[in-house]
Design a protein around this motif. Structure first.
Motif, PDB file in Angstrom:
ATOM      1  N   THR A  82     -19.672 -15.693 -26.380  1.00  0.00           N
ATOM      2  CA  THR A  82     -19.426 -15.533 -24.944  1.00  0.00           C
ATOM      3  C   THR A  82     -19.269 -16.881 -24.253  1.00  0.00           C
ATOM      4  O   THR A  82     -18.417 -17.056 -23.382  1.00  0.00           O
ATOM      5  N   ILE A  86     -15.816 -18.098 -22.248  1.00  0.00           N
ATOM      6  CA  ILE A  86     -15.767 -18.525 -20.841  1.00  0.00           C
ATOM      7  C   ILE A  86     -15.256 -19.956 -20.722  1.00  0.00           C
ATOM      8  O   ILE A  86     -14.440 -20.263 -19.848  1.00  0.00           O
ATOM      9  N   LYS A  87     -15.700 -20.812 -21.615  1.00  0.00           N
ATOM     10  CA  LYS A  87     -15.215 -22.200 -21.589  1.00  0.00           C
ATOM     11  C   LYS A  87     -13.718 -22.249 -21.895  1.00  0.00           C
ATOM     12  O   LYS A  87     -12.986 -23.077 -21.342  1.00  0.00           O
ATOM     13  N   GLU A  90     -11.725 -21.805 -18.802  1.00  0.00           N
ATOM     14  CA  GLU A  90     -11.644 -23.048 -18.030  1.00  0.00           C
ATOM     15  C   GLU A  90     -10.525 -23.945 -18.573  1.00  0.00           C
ATOM     16  O   GLU A  90      -9.751 -24.535 -17.813  1.00  0.00           O
ATOM     17  N   ILE A 119     -20.830 -10.832 -20.228  1.00  0.00           N
ATOM     18  CA  ILE A 119     -19.798 -11.797 -19.836  1.00  0.00           C
ATOM     19  C   ILE A 119     -19.908 -12.104 -18.345  1.00  0.00           C
ATOM     20  O   ILE A 119     -19.832 -13.270 -17.926  1.00  0.00           O
ATOM     21  N   LYS A 120     -20.102 -11.065 -17.540  1.00  0.00           N
ATOM     22  CA  LYS A 120     -20.243 -11.263 -16.087  1.00  0.00           C
ATOM     23  C   LYS A 120     -21.427 -12.173 -15.766  1.00  0.00           C
ATOM     24  O   LYS A 120     -21.323 -13.077 -14.925  1.00  0.00           O
ATOM     25  N   HIS A 122     -22.852 -14.429 -17.681  1.00  0.00           N
ATOM     26  CA  HIS A 122     -22.561 -15.802 -18.103  1.00  0.00           C
ATOM     27  C   HIS A 122     -21.584 -16.480 -17.137  1.00  0.00           C
ATOM     28  O   HIS A 122     -21.694 -17.685 -16.888  1.00  0.00           O
ATOM     29  N   ILE A 123     -20.626 -15.710 -16.616  1.00  0.00           N
ATOM     30  CA  ILE A 123     -19.675 -16.281 -15.661  1.00  0.00           C
ATOM     31  C   ILE A 123     -20.378 -16.675 -14.362  1.00  0.00           C
ATOM     32  O   ILE A 123     -20.053 -17.700 -13.749  1.00  0.00           O
ATOM     33  N   PHE A 126     -21.890 -19.921 -15.075  1.00  0.00           N
ATOM     34  CA  PHE A 126     -20.812 -20.910 -15.137  1.00  0.00           C
ATOM     35  C   PHE A 126     -20.366 -21.317 -13.732  1.00  0.00           C
ATOM     36  O   PHE A 126     -20.214 -22.503 -13.432  1.00  0.00           O
ATOM     37  N   ASN A 127     -20.161 -20.321 -12.860  1.00  0.00           N
ATOM     38  CA  ASN A 127     -19.669 -20.599 -11.507  1.00  0.00           C
ATOM     39  C   ASN A 127     -20.661 -21.422 -10.682  1.00  0.00           C
ATOM     40  O   ASN A 127     -20.255 -22.173  -9.794  1.00  0.00           O
ATOM     41  N   ILE A 134     -14.473 -18.947 -11.618  1.00  0.00           N
ATOM     42  CA  ILE A 134     -13.778 -17.814 -12.240  1.00  0.00           C
ATOM     43  C   ILE A 134     -14.015 -16.588 -11.376  1.00  0.00           C
ATOM     44  O   ILE A 134     -15.162 -16.165 -11.181  1.00  0.00           O
ATOM     45  N   TYR A 162     -10.693  -7.948 -16.113  1.00  0.00           N
ATOM     46  CA  TYR A 162     -11.484  -7.419 -17.228  1.00  0.00           C
ATOM     47  C   TYR A 162     -11.377  -5.896 -17.224  1.00  0.00           C
ATOM     48  O   TYR A 162     -11.113  -5.272 -16.191  1.00  0.00           O
TER      49      TYR A 162
END
Length: 315
Positions: A82, A86-87, A90, A119-120, A122-123, A126-127, A134, A162
């Motif tokens: 995952t 996500i990376k 980017e 996934i959500k 982790h995003i 990330f954000n 994202i 998604y």
């Protein structure tokens, strides 16, 4: 994993098609004839007529070369699929905005809500920690979003769609979504997370995913590849064997069956007998942990930290 995934993109899109010829030459010399046959679709294949509407047909077959616009990332559960996915988004954003690759829209497909929820989550992390944001959108909002935004690639953000992979069909219903509704002229970067399951003769969804990306590119993430096309196009292999060899072992021991008949009504075990069983388990895990400490003093790379997992219907 990212390096190899980007290498696949580089060879597929770089230098005005010259590198793609180099890539095709590599596959033509490295792939044995049996694999080429397995990856191609003959006129007798179940989904030949469907795929033939979108892919080149030569000598009554769709050749394997039509399905090389993909990179598989064969990664064991727990190895960071995952995070890599996500990376990768980017990097796709960065490369597209720098005009190294086409600005194809990005679609994440996974077969279970649990995977999409992971996934959500982790995003979201990330954000909070990235200058590029994202924006996740349900695929059912695709037409509306394309109407609002001419390009989904903005300087500091990228809109990514998604959906449940098993709800991609050829009809629009409540949950099901026709691939034709979101075809986007085949210009998708499709990221499949454990959505590869199903032999090409049995699973029409594999055909739908290929059609959605027939002018784009597929990144397929899984811990368990079995299809020839996924194995042949593996850009990075960190499967369970590699995972264990690298020191991240998941050796599981099932210790006896005494717990199976714990039932208050049947009275198979008294409280004292149950206590003895629990104590025995704790003594065993303690002994294993002590042995692990001893081993780590001499060979720290050889052994993981032992863990006891007990599954029961009463605590």
């Amino acid at each position: 994993a990212l390096k190899h995934a980007l290498n696949a993109l580089y060879y597929f899109y770089g230098n005005d098609g010259q590198l793609r010829e180099h890539l095709l030459k590599h596959y033509s010399t490295q792939i044995i004839d049996q694999w080429k046959t397995e990856m191609s679709y003959s006129k007798e294949s179940t989904h030949f007529n469907l795929l033939g509407q979108y892919f080149n047909v030569e000598d009554n077959q769709i050749p394997y070369t039509e399905f090389l616009n993909r990179a598989s990332l064969w990664m064991a559960t727990g190895s960071g699929k995952t995070l890599v996915l996500i990376k990768l988004i980017e990097f796709l954003h960065q490369l597209a905005n720098s005009n190294y690759i086409p600005k194809n829209d990005i679609l994440i497909l996974a077969p279970k809500p649990e995977i999409l929820n992971q996934i959500k989550e982790h995003i979201e992390v990330f954000n909070r920690n990235s200058t590029v944001k994202i924006n996740l959108k349900d695929l059912r909002e695709f037409e509306k979003q394309k109407h609002i935004q001419t390009s989904l690639y903005e300087t500091e953000s990228i809109t990514v769609f998604y959906y449940r992979s098993d709800n991609i069909t050829d009809v629009d219903k409540i949950e099901q979504l026709s691939y034709k509704t979101v075809l986007n002229n085949g210009k998708w970067y499709v990221l499949l997370d454990e959505a590869h399951k199903g032999d090409k003769e049995d699973s029409i969804r594999q055909a739908y995913y290929s059609i959605l990306a027939h002018k784009g590119f597929i990144f397929s993430f899984s811990a368990t590849f079995t299809d020839t096309v996924d194995i042949v196009t593996t850009a990075y292999n960190f499967n369970l064997k590699k995972f264990i060899e690298s020191g991240y072992g998941k050796h599981i021991t099932v210790s006896g069956s005494e717990y199976k008949n714990w039932n208050k009504n049947k009275g198979d075990y008294s409280d004292s007998e149950k206590t003895l069983i629990v104590v025995k388990s704790l003594l065993v895990i303690t002994a294993i942990k002590k042995e692990a400490e001893f081993i780590k003093n001499f060979h720290p790379e050889l052994y993981h930290n032992p863990l006891l997992i007990t599954i029961a219907n009463e605590v």
